[in-house]
Scaffold this motif. Structure first.
Motif, PDB file in Angstrom:
ATOM      1  N   VAL A 383       4.532   5.483  13.684  1.00  0.00           N
ATOM      2  CA  VAL A 383       4.227   5.484  12.261  1.00  0.00           C
ATOM      3  C   VAL A 383       3.680   4.131  11.800  1.00  0.00           C
ATOM      4  O   VAL A 383       3.989   3.083  12.366  1.00  0.00           O
ATOM      5  N   ILE A 384       2.846   4.182  10.772  1.00  0.00           N
ATOM      6  CA  ILE A 384       2.385   2.991  10.064  1.00  0.00           C
ATOM      7  C   ILE A 384       2.954   3.051   8.658  1.00  0.00           C
ATOM      8  O   ILE A 384       2.779   4.054   7.954  1.00  0.00           O
ATOM      9  N   LEU A 385       3.644   1.984   8.259  1.00  0.00           N
ATOM     10  CA  LEU A 385       4.341   1.948   6.977  1.00  0.00           C
ATOM     11  C   LEU A 385       3.742   0.887   6.073  1.00  0.00           C
ATOM     12  O   LEU A 385       3.358  -0.189   6.521  1.00  0.00           O
ATOM     13  N   ALA A 386       3.680   1.197   4.787  1.00  0.00           N
ATOM     14  CA  ALA A 386       3.322   0.190   3.789  1.00  0.00           C
ATOM     15  C   ALA A 386       4.260   0.344   2.606  1.00  0.00           C
ATOM     16  O   ALA A 386       4.603   1.466   2.221  1.00  0.00           O
ATOM     17  N   ALA A 387       4.677  -0.771   2.064  1.00  0.00           N
ATOM     18  CA  ALA A 387       5.504  -0.763   0.855  1.00  0.00           C
ATOM     19  C   ALA A 387       4.756  -1.479  -0.247  1.00  0.00           C
ATOM     20  O   ALA A 387       4.077  -2.486  -0.004  1.00  0.00           O
ATOM     21  N   ASP A 388       4.887  -0.967  -1.455  1.00  0.00           N
ATOM     22  CA  ASP A 388       4.282  -1.646  -2.585  1.00  0.00           C
ATOM     23  C   ASP A 388       5.244  -2.687  -3.128  1.00  0.00           C
ATOM     24  O   ASP A 388       6.433  -2.702  -2.800  1.00  0.00           O
ATOM     25  N   SER A 389       4.730  -3.585  -3.945  1.00  0.00           N
ATOM     26  CA  SER A 389       5.583  -4.584  -4.579  1.00  0.00           C
ATOM     27  C   SER A 389       6.456  -3.902  -5.631  1.00  0.00           C
ATOM     28  O   SER A 389       6.055  -2.929  -6.266  1.00  0.00           O
ATOM     29  N   GLY A 390       7.657  -4.443  -5.822  1.00  0.00           N
ATOM     30  CA  GLY A 390       8.616  -3.842  -6.726  1.00  0.00           C
ATOM     31  C   GLY A 390       9.895  -3.520  -5.988  1.00  0.00           C
ATOM     32  O   GLY A 390      10.109  -3.933  -4.844  1.00  0.00           O
ATOM     33  N   SER A 391      10.761  -2.745  -6.628  1.00  0.00           N
ATOM     34  CA  SER A 391      12.048  -2.458  -5.986  1.00  0.00           C
ATOM     35  C   SER A 391      11.873  -1.649  -4.708  1.00  0.00           C
ATOM     36  O   SER A 391      12.727  -1.696  -3.817  1.00  0.00           O
ATOM     37  N   ALA A 392      10.754  -0.920  -4.564  1.00  0.00           N
ATOM     38  CA  ALA A 392      10.514  -0.183  -3.315  1.00  0.00           C
ATOM     39  C   ALA A 392      10.499  -1.121  -2.126  1.00  0.00           C
ATOM     40  O   ALA A 392      10.923  -0.746  -1.017  1.00  0.00           O
ATOM     41  N   PRO A 435       0.451   8.838  12.079  1.00  0.00           N
ATOM     42  CA  PRO A 435       0.941   9.136  10.733  1.00  0.00           C
ATOM     43  C   PRO A 435       1.159   7.844   9.946  1.00  0.00           C
ATOM     44  O   PRO A 435       1.441   6.794  10.525  1.00  0.00           O
ATOM     45  N   ALA A 436       1.022   7.937   8.627  1.00  0.00           N
ATOM     46  CA  ALA A 436       1.196   6.771   7.764  1.00  0.00           C
ATOM     47  C   ALA A 436       2.033   7.158   6.554  1.00  0.00           C
ATOM     48  O   ALA A 436       1.942   8.287   6.053  1.00  0.00           O
ATOM     49  N   ILE A 437       2.845   6.202   6.106  1.00  0.00           N
ATOM     50  CA  ILE A 437       3.730   6.434   4.963  1.00  0.00           C
ATOM     51  C   ILE A 437       3.631   5.240   4.024  1.00  0.00           C
ATOM     52  O   ILE A 437       3.713   4.089   4.461  1.00  0.00           O
ATOM     53  N   ALA A 438       3.473   5.516   2.731  1.00  0.00           N
ATOM     54  CA  ALA A 438       3.509   4.477   1.704  1.00  0.00           C
ATOM     55  C   ALA A 438       4.725   4.697   0.814  1.00  0.00           C
ATOM     56  O   ALA A 438       4.937   5.812   0.313  1.00  0.00           O
ATOM     57  N   LEU A 439       5.522   3.641   0.633  1.00  0.00           N
ATOM     58  CA  LEU A 439       6.639   3.664  -0.304  1.00  0.00           C
ATOM     59  C   LEU A 439       6.214   2.903  -1.555  1.00  0.00           C
ATOM     60  O   LEU A 439       5.964   1.697  -1.491  1.00  0.00           O
ATOM     61  N   VAL A 440       6.125   3.606  -2.674  1.00  0.00           N
ATOM     62  CA  VAL A 440       5.624   2.971  -3.888  1.00  0.00           C
ATOM     63  C   VAL A 440       6.519   3.319  -5.073  1.00  0.00           C
ATOM     64  O   VAL A 440       7.139   4.387  -5.116  1.00  0.00           O
ATOM     65  N   GLY A 441       6.590   2.414  -6.035  1.00  0.00           N
ATOM     66  CA  GLY A 441       7.255   2.709  -7.289  1.00  0.00           C
ATOM     67  C   GLY A 441       6.329   3.469  -8.217  1.00  0.00           C
ATOM     68  O   GLY A 441       5.116   3.555  -7.996  1.00  0.00           O
TER      69      GLY A 441
END
Length: 602
Positions: A383-392, A435-441
């Motif tokens: 997996v490729i993961l990205a998180a956005d700025s913020g509490s996520a 596969p890729a996953i983004a965690l965002v607020g």
């Protein structure tokens, strides 16, 4: 038909093996757009919804491919829009080349429509190399240097091409006075420090009894060497967020992230060590490193201009992490894995138990920590993961264990909102089979993410693995700033700035041909993840999460937590009333320990 300057620009990019350009059209690059048509869309023009998103996609592509990302935009407003994404690349040391249009040379200096002094505008963000092409003979040198400097210095470069120059017939530089010929290619090189510096570093590390290692993204290519070093020195290893994927979290001595978004074991590793080795990281928060004078320290960094920062290092080694460690390891003396190493492993194991307990705390309606913790066991190995700025970013940093070939990143130094979704889109063009996953607020999703779902809808059929999951932690609040206000300023939530409208993100995804699901009950979380990870197209998970779950820093004292609680108690809004209910009990369940001694007054 004669070869135009615009044709040659695309030809030279192809010769540099550039396969995608993330861009948005405009009349300032009409010549290039026409050339793309003549070139059968090679390199491929990837149309973002906004130039800033094109830049973010180029950053994501570069971060996850290790290659130079390329973006393009028109003159004036298009060029201006690129800047935030380009600064993200510059501050995270990511190679990106921007190609931008400009008004015709005949109009320059005449306050013409969309005329902006682009050389001045890009002078800071592309400080290593920015050039305007005014005659065809400047090519190929300008393109070559932009690509080479970006790759060699891991930074941003920019090429400005006026619209009329794009339409000129191309003529190469001649074997003549004041002509600058050029050549292709970026040779691989691995600088290493001298023997005397390596000997001095070994002396410091061998003398230590409690060795701590901090790694960043610069250590990513040296995983086996870092593992050998940690084993030899009996050290614990903490990771800066940009280096989260540089070492497996399955190793018992890897304490996880460091800093405000980090773990308690990483905080204590730095607090209690007597020797520090930093590898490939420019982690900026000095307060999370050992007290000055308490630890001897060594730094390894490939960039001679980045050594000696953040901490009073005794030895600075300038070199590639892998090559430097290869030469350093034979000089190190094996240490017994005694009480120091055992404590690190015990504390780390206990931390993951705490994370499980925190994820299990009841919330209204869903605990965001449960959302991310449930994903951990379901992550595909590639997996490729990205998180956005913020509490996520807190939950990404603390609950997801990197292992195998997993990759992950976020906006580390600029910490800008909005790159989560465009990052994974860029990643999908770099690795269409993963596969890729983004965690965002919900704040970041409303700012940038929703529009870029349209980009995903346009292109996902071209990806051999179409899975791209966007998980929205939807709590109706700009949550990280709300908690920072409470913890740092003792202020209650200011609703006019913090309150967000509820948006049906999953419905929007379905309306444009993607898939999605709103999740409102804790018992539905795991099945939702499984459904999204099995989908045949990009999938949006709209998790309705509780804004009352605090992103407690690893070094928080009870006094600081009580100050945040007091700020909540000052509020008189419905939201503050919701947060107030069970706040102290919620916090107590989430803490690693129950008393002031456990959390200390550090």
């Amino acid at each position: 038909m004669s070869l135009k300057v615009s044709d040659y620009v695309l030809q030279r990019l192809r010769e540099w093996d550039v396969d995608h350009v993330f861009a948005y059209p405009g009349d300032g690059i009409n010549g290039l757009l026409a050339a793309w048509g003549r070139a059968d869309d090679k390199p491929r023009f990837v149309q973002a919804r906004h130039e800033e998103m094109a830049a973010f996609q180029a950053v994501g592509y570069a971060k996850f491919s290790g290659r130079v990302g390329v973006c393009a935009a028109t003159s004036g407003p298009g060029a201006i829009h690129l800047l935030n994404g380009l600064y993200d690349a510059k501050l995270d040391h990511v190679p990106v080349v921007a190609i931008v249009g400009q008004t015709n040379r005949s109009a320059m200096g005449g306050s013409y429509q969309q005329e902006v002094d682009l050389l001045s505008l890009f002078k800071d963000v592309a400080s290593e190399y920015v050039e305007m092409v005014t005659v065809p003979e400047q090519l190929p040198n300008v393109i070559d240097r932009a690509m080479r400097v970006a790759a060699a210095k891991r930074t941003v470069t920019a090429v400005i091409i006026p619209a009329d120059v794009q339409e000129l017939d191309y003529s190469p530089p001649q074997h003549a006075f004041k002509m600058v010929p050029s050549s292709l290619g970026m040779p691989s090189f691995a600088p290493v420090p001298g023997d005397a510096d390596l000997d001095r570093a070994a002396e410091v590390l061998n003398a230590g009894e409690k060795v701590a290692v901090l790694i960043g993204q610069g250590a990513r290519g040296a995983r086996p060497e870092v593992e050998r070093l940690a084993d030899t020195l009996g050290a614990g290893v903490a990771k800066a967020l940009l280096g989260k994927d540089a070492l497996s979290d399955e190793l018992p001595y890897v304490t996880g992230a460091i800093g405000l978004l980090g773990t308690r074991p990483s905080y204590e590793l730095m607090r209690d060590c007597d020797t520090l080795l930093v590898i490939g990281s420019s982690f900026p928060y000095t307060q999370f490193l050992p007290e000055f004078g308490k630890a001897r320290a060594v730094q390894i960094d490939i960039d001679p201009f980045m050594v000696g920062l953040r901490y009073p290092f005794e030895v600075n080694l300038v070199g590639d992490a892998k090559s430097t460690l290869t030469r350093l390891l034979p000089r190190l003396e094996r240490k017994k894995h005694g009480s120091w190493r055992k404590k690190i492993e015990k504390d780390t194991a206990r931390w993951w138990e705490v994370m499980e307990r925190r994820a299990g705390v009841e919330a209204d309606p869903i605990n965001p920590e449960h959302v991310v913790h449930a994903l951990d066991a379901l992550l595909p190995e590639d997996v490729i993961l990205a998180a956005d700025s913020g509490s996520a970013a807190n939950w990404y940093a603390r609950h997801l264990r990197m292992r195998g070939g997993m990759r992950g990143s976020l906006s580390g130094t600029l910490a800008t909102m909005g790159p989560g979704v465009p990052y994974v889109i860029g990643a999908k063009f770099a690795h269409p089979d993963r596969p890729a996953i983004a965690l965002v607020g919900d704040g970041a999703m409303q700012m940038n993410g929703m529009a870029e779902l349209i980009t995903a809808a346009k292109y996902y059929r071209d990806w051999s693995d179409p899975r791209m999951v966007v998980a929205v932690l939807n709590n109706g609040d700009l949550n990280q700033v709300t908690w920072e206000m409470r913890a740092m300023s003792g202020a209650p939530q200011f609703l006019p700035s913090q309150d967000l409208p509820d948006v049906a993100y999953a419905d929007f995804a379905r309306s444009i041909g993607l898939d999605g699901l709103r999740v409102e009950k804790p018992g539905e979380v795991e099945d939702a993840w499984r459904r999204a990870l099995a989908a045949d197209r990009p999938f949006v998970l709209d998790f309705r999460t509780d804004p009352a779950v605090p992103p407690i820093p690893p070094h928080a004292t009870l006094d600081q937590i009580e100050a945040a609680a007091a700020a909540v108690l000052k509020g008189d809004s419905d939201r503050d009333a919701m947060v107030r209910q069970g706040f102290k009990a919620k916090v107590q369940e989430m803490l690693p320990g129950r008393g002031r001694r456990e959390h200390g007054e550090h």
